[in-house]
Design a protein around this motif. Structure first.
Motif, PDB file in Angstrom:
ATOM      1  N   LEU A 145      86.263  25.785   8.405  1.00  0.00           N
ATOM      2  CA  LEU A 145      86.453  27.121   7.821  1.00  0.00           C
ATOM      3  C   LEU A 145      87.673  27.810   8.422  1.00  0.00           C
ATOM      4  N   LEU A 146      87.782  27.768   9.741  1.00  0.00           N
ATOM      5  CA  LEU A 146      88.924  28.404  10.413  1.00  0.00           C
ATOM      6  C   LEU A 146      90.232  27.726  10.028  1.00  0.00           C
ATOM      7  N   THR A 147      90.214  26.395   9.913  1.00  0.00           N
ATOM      8  CA  THR A 147      91.414  25.655   9.522  1.00  0.00           C
ATOM      9  C   THR A 147      91.856  26.026   8.115  1.00  0.00           C
ATOM     10  N   ASP A 148      90.898  26.150   7.203  1.00  0.00           N
ATOM     11  CA  ASP A 148      91.227  26.503   5.819  1.00  0.00           C
ATOM     12  C   ASP A 148      91.918  27.863   5.739  1.00  0.00           C
ATOM     13  N   PHE A 149      91.455  28.823   6.539  1.00  0.00           N
ATOM     14  CA  PHE A 149      92.070  30.155   6.518  1.00  0.00           C
ATOM     15  C   PHE A 149      93.385  30.173   7.294  1.00  0.00           C
ATOM     16  N   ALA A 150      93.416  29.472   8.427  1.00  0.00           N
ATOM     17  CA  ALA A 150      94.627  29.495   9.262  1.00  0.00           C
ATOM     18  C   ALA A 150      95.807  28.820   8.572  1.00  0.00           C
ATOM     19  N   TYR A 151      95.542  27.740   7.825  1.00  0.00           N
ATOM     20  CA  TYR A 151      96.616  26.976   7.190  1.00  0.00           C
ATOM     21  C   TYR A 151      96.638  27.132   5.676  1.00  0.00           C
ATOM     22  N   ASP A 152      95.880  28.104   5.187  1.00  0.00           N
ATOM     23  CA  ASP A 152      95.889  28.472   3.773  1.00  0.00           C
ATOM     24  C   ASP A 152      95.606  27.259   2.880  1.00  0.00           C
ATOM     25  N   ASN A 201      93.429  25.327   0.124  1.00  0.00           N
ATOM     26  CA  ASN A 201      92.719  25.797  -1.065  1.00  0.00           C
ATOM     27  C   ASN A 201      91.304  25.213  -1.139  1.00  0.00           C
ATOM     28  N   LYS A 242      88.764  27.343   0.625  1.00  0.00           N
ATOM     29  CA  LYS A 242      88.094  28.396   1.395  1.00  0.00           C
ATOM     30  C   LYS A 242      86.726  28.746   0.816  1.00  0.00           C
ATOM     31  N   GLU A 243      86.622  28.778  -0.516  1.00  0.00           N
ATOM     32  CA  GLU A 243      85.376  29.218  -1.143  1.00  0.00           C
ATOM     33  C   GLU A 243      84.215  28.301  -0.776  1.00  0.00           C
ATOM     34  N   ILE A 266      83.281  28.635   2.896  1.00  0.00           N
ATOM     35  CA  ILE A 266      82.495  29.846   3.164  1.00  0.00           C
ATOM     36  C   ILE A 266      81.039  29.625   2.757  1.00  0.00           C
TER      37      ILE A 266
END
Length: 271
Positions: free
Chosen positions: A101-108, A110, A112-113, A116
């Motif tokens: 989850l953190l990796t998906d947000f930190a490196y944008d 696609n 994330k959904e 989460i």
């Protein structure tokens, strides 16, 4: 309305959903449908890679590391399928799911959904059993009690209240000093492009420099640099003893001019 039954059905659904969906990601790593970089990526400068390409290249660089992650995901899946092993399974699941989850947000990335959703479902399963975890991790007595230790150990035990702050503060101060000494960024630090030749001059930590030349016969020059208020010296070769470039410098924001005996070099800051 029977909330206990509703909770039972939700808890069971979450367990099976998490255990099922994570198998898909595990097989993706094993069969190399995940963390695979396209051929064009290998010819792209690292500074031009977006977060997705950078992450996929990083995790795909080594084959066995994604396999370890995949095996962990498979084990957590098997544990989640059974009620008696759900507790250890959900802890194992959260260890890699929170990181994803953190990796998906930190490196944008696609995804994330779904990350989460999976994290929230895992937290639901985890906190459904919070009393057990609270009892085990906080209320259960420590492995060794005062009565198990020698008396002299109990007497010096309060030293930890000095030692622990000393460790946190001491290492922070030590690394701050080391950073200031070896990784301090002076006014030259960064990448500069020669406006005439398009060669790039990189000023780096510890007074190192690197020049990416357009001449393929000698495409890279490394060495150390030193400077005063108005002069700049670049040295390369064995033990950095050869004077590669020497001249007066004028630095103003994103513009750097180096005036040598034979030439005037003009640079523009790239980054």
């Amino acid at each position: 309305m029977n909330w206990q039954k509703i909770h039972l059905f939700l808890h069971t659904f979450c367990r099976y959903f998490l255990a099922t969906i994570i198998i898909m990601y595990a097989y993706g790593k094993i069969l190399k449908t995940q963390f695979v970089s396209q051929p064009s990526v290998y010819d792209m400068p690292i500074g031009s890679l977006d977060g997705f390409r950078l992450t996929w290249y990083y995790y795909g660089y080594c084959y066995w590391y994604p396999i370890v992650i995949a095996v962990t995901q498979i084990i957590s899946s098997l544990l989640l399928f059974f009620r008696k092993t759900t507790r250890i399974g959900i802890i194992l699941f959260l260890t890699f799911m929170v990181n994803i989850l953190l990796t998906d947000f930190a490196y944008d990335i696609n995804a994330k959904e779904i990350a989460i959703i999976l994290t929230l479902m895992a937290l639901f399963v985890f906190f459904s059993d919070y009393k057990v975890f609270l009892k085990y991790f906080l209320e259960e007595p420590a492995l060794y009690q005062n009565s198990d230790r020698p008396k002299w150990v109990n007497k010096i035990s309060p030293i930890k209240f000095v030692y622990i702050p000393a460790v946190f503060i001491g290492f922070f101060i030590m690394f701050s000093i080391l950073k200031n000494k070896y990784m301090k960024e002076d006014e030259f630090y960064g990448t500069w492009e020669n406006l005439q030749t398009k060669e790039r001059l990189h000023f780096e930590n510890m007074n190192n420099f690197q020049i990416n030349k357009t001449d393929q016969a000698k495409s890279i020059v490394n060495g150390e640099y030193s400077f005063t208020k108005d002069s700049l010296i670049l040295k390369s070769g064995d033990n950095n003893t050869e004077e590669y470039l020497k001249g007066k410098h004028r630095l103003h924001k994103a513009d750097l001019i180096i005036i040598t005996k034979t030439d005037t070099l003009k640079f523009k800051r790239i980054r």
